[in-house]
Design an enzyme around this catalytic site. Sequence first.
Site, PDB file in Angstrom:
ATOM      1  N   VAL A  14       0.865  -0.872  -0.071  1.00  0.00           N
ATOM      2  CA  VAL A  14       0.311  -0.134  -0.227  1.00  0.00           C
ATOM      3  C   VAL A  14       0.935   1.321  -0.575  1.00  0.00           C
ATOM      4  O   VAL A  14       0.968   1.998  -0.868  1.00  0.00           O
ATOM      5  CB  VAL A  14      -0.868  -0.467   0.795  1.00  0.00           C
ATOM      6  CG1 VAL A  14      -1.610   1.047   1.250  1.00  0.00           C
ATOM      7  CG2 VAL A  14      -2.475  -1.330   0.939  1.00  0.00           C
ATOM      8  N   SER A  40      14.468  -1.806   6.648  1.00  0.00           N
ATOM      9  CA  SER A  40      13.769  -0.788   4.893  1.00  0.00           C
ATOM     10  C   SER A  40      14.873   0.601   5.159  1.00  0.00           C
ATOM     11  O   SER A  40      14.961   1.522   4.405  1.00  0.00           O
ATOM     12  CB  SER A  40      12.992  -0.748   4.752  1.00  0.00           C
ATOM     13  OG  SER A  40      12.193  -1.938   4.478  1.00  0.00           O
ATOM     14  N   CYS A 129     -10.169  -2.956   2.396  1.00  0.00           N
ATOM     15  CA  CYS A 129     -10.109  -2.956   1.971  1.00  0.00           C
ATOM     16  C   CYS A 129     -11.687  -2.866   1.132  1.00  0.00           C
ATOM     17  O   CYS A 129     -12.492  -2.156   0.246  1.00  0.00           O
ATOM     18  CB  CYS A 129      -9.264  -3.093   1.037  1.00  0.00           C
ATOM     19  SG  CYS A 129      -9.383  -4.607   1.571  1.00  0.00           S
ATOM     20  N   SER A 159      -4.115  -9.252  -3.794  1.00  0.00           N
ATOM     21  CA  SER A 159      -2.873  -8.397  -3.833  1.00  0.00           C
ATOM     22  C   SER A 159      -3.771  -7.764  -2.435  1.00  0.00           C
ATOM     23  O   SER A 159      -3.033  -6.858  -1.366  1.00  0.00           O
ATOM     24  CB  SER A 159      -2.956  -7.246  -4.532  1.00  0.00           C
ATOM     25  OG  SER A 159      -4.251  -6.529  -4.609  1.00  0.00           O
ATOM     26  N   LYS A 225     -15.560  -7.331   9.003  1.00  0.00           N
ATOM     27  CA  LYS A 225     -15.450  -6.036   8.969  1.00  0.00           C
ATOM     28  C   LYS A 225     -16.269  -5.459   8.694  1.00  0.00           C
ATOM     29  O   LYS A 225     -16.873  -4.104   8.446  1.00  0.00           O
ATOM     30  CB  LYS A 225     -14.066  -6.238   8.587  1.00  0.00           C
ATOM     31  CG  LYS A 225     -12.623  -6.356   9.517  1.00  0.00           C
ATOM     32  CD  LYS A 225     -11.824  -6.311   7.926  1.00  0.00           C
ATOM     33  CE  LYS A 225     -10.475  -6.638   9.652  1.00  0.00           C
ATOM     34  NZ  LYS A 225      -9.060  -6.913   8.957  1.00  0.00           N
ATOM     35  N   HIS A 254     -11.465  -5.159  -5.306  1.00  0.00           N
ATOM     36  CA  HIS A 254     -12.403  -6.353  -4.959  1.00  0.00           C
ATOM     37  C   HIS A 254     -13.488  -5.868  -5.717  1.00  0.00           C
ATOM     38  O   HIS A 254     -13.247  -5.092  -6.444  1.00  0.00           O
ATOM     39  CB  HIS A 254     -11.998  -6.007  -3.972  1.00  0.00           C
ATOM     40  CG  HIS A 254     -10.812  -5.995  -3.269  1.00  0.00           C
ATOM     41  ND1 HIS A 254      -9.944  -7.217  -2.872  1.00  0.00           N
ATOM     42  CD2 HIS A 254     -11.330  -5.984  -1.089  1.00  0.00           C
ATOM     43  CE1 HIS A 254      -9.229  -7.208  -2.161  1.00  0.00           C
ATOM     44  NE2 HIS A 254      -9.758  -6.999  -1.009  1.00  0.00           N
TER      45      HIS A 254
HETATM   46  C1  2RA Z   1      -8.284  -8.453   2.218  1.00  0.00           C
HETATM   47  N1  2RA Z   1      -9.492  -6.848   2.723  1.00  0.00           N
HETATM   48  O1  2RA Z   1      -8.692  -8.216   1.068  1.00  0.00           O
HETATM   49  C2  2RA Z   1      -8.397  -7.875   3.492  1.00  0.00           C
HETATM   50  C3  2RA Z   1      -7.481  -6.607   3.016  1.00  0.00           C
HETATM   51  N2  2RA Z   1      -6.868  -5.669   3.973  1.00  0.00           N
HETATM   52  O2  2RA Z   1      -7.641  -9.737   2.119  1.00  0.00           O
END
Ligand code: 2RA
Length: 350
Positions: A14, A40, A129, A159, A225, A254
């Site tokens: 990210v 890093s 996300c 991802s 969530k 997504h």
């Molecule tokens: C996933 N929402 O897609 C989670 C990542 N934060 O696994």
Amino acid sequence: RLPTLAVVGATGAVGTVMLDILSTRENVWGEIRLVASARSAGKRLTVRGEEVEVQALAPEVFDGVDVAMFDVPDEVSKEWAPVAVARGAVAVDNSGAFRLDDDVPLVVPEVNGEQVRNRPRGIISNPNCTTLSMIVAIGALHRAYGLTDLVVSSYQAASGAGQEGVDTLHDQIAKVSTDRTLGSRAGDVRAAVGELGPFPAPLAMNVVPWAGSLKDDGWSSEELKVRNESRKILGLPDLRVAVTCVRVPVVTTHSLAIHATFATEVDADEARRLLASSPGVVVQDDPAKGEFPTPADVVGTDPTWVGRIRRSIDDPRSLDLFLCGDNLRKGAALNTAQIAELLAAEFTAG
Ligand code: 2RA
């Protein structure tokens, strides 16, 4: 004086998208400080066309910082966001550590941007996300019709499980790509892909009905969530929500299939028009021409793309639709950057 920004987790999946976003959006920042784990530190990364050396996470890196963004695991945010606040910064956190804390607003600028001012702990949370991939569109429909029920099925990209998820998907695809007999016998794909990485089943040539960790009564953390964060962002603590989260062999973006029920009757054309005029939403909905959003076409873009908008056949108060959002951009870095920009405007206004 333009405000100073710290990006904590600058070298992660990210964080990398964040540097790109900070380099292309209007420049509202004075100094941008890049921070990551000691491993890093010393790396040089480019932001706004300039090389900046990554500093190791330590209390002093927050001295003089106005806004500190965190794109790090929950336990790192839990420890370090309060340190940034104690040193004078407002923390914008993209982990799950504070999202459901009553004293921490959970902000999506297009939906509840005014909440940034309500931050008693000095911390603002960025949603997960999967929630973010749909909530701008759902928020616009809620404003018009009054949402009462949400039924969601997600089609989540690799991802979302980080760089390890992306690498695992590419490795698995490479292993199954040459054998054209695969996919016809139970277990043949599982045997061919070998390593499962962060996923509980093969992701290449498959779909996996799981994301996150196991919670009570068989729900996954990811499903809870989506439910809890949607309720908080929309200010609907009693919203009825049913979610099934599924991982699909897509690298980034997504997708969600949604059945949303409202307090009043809906009209598909009107819903299309109001979504099309909502900031952050693009409507692509002409199935006769094969036009609807797909993750492969949406990846790398900022808006939520909505298509397949239909009024339910059995309930005039319900809409069915399909939408896609880049889980690393609006789903993570972009929303964090937008929240931080609201704060920058506060600081600049004095
Ligand atoms: C996933 N929402 O897609 C989670 C990542 N934060 O696994």
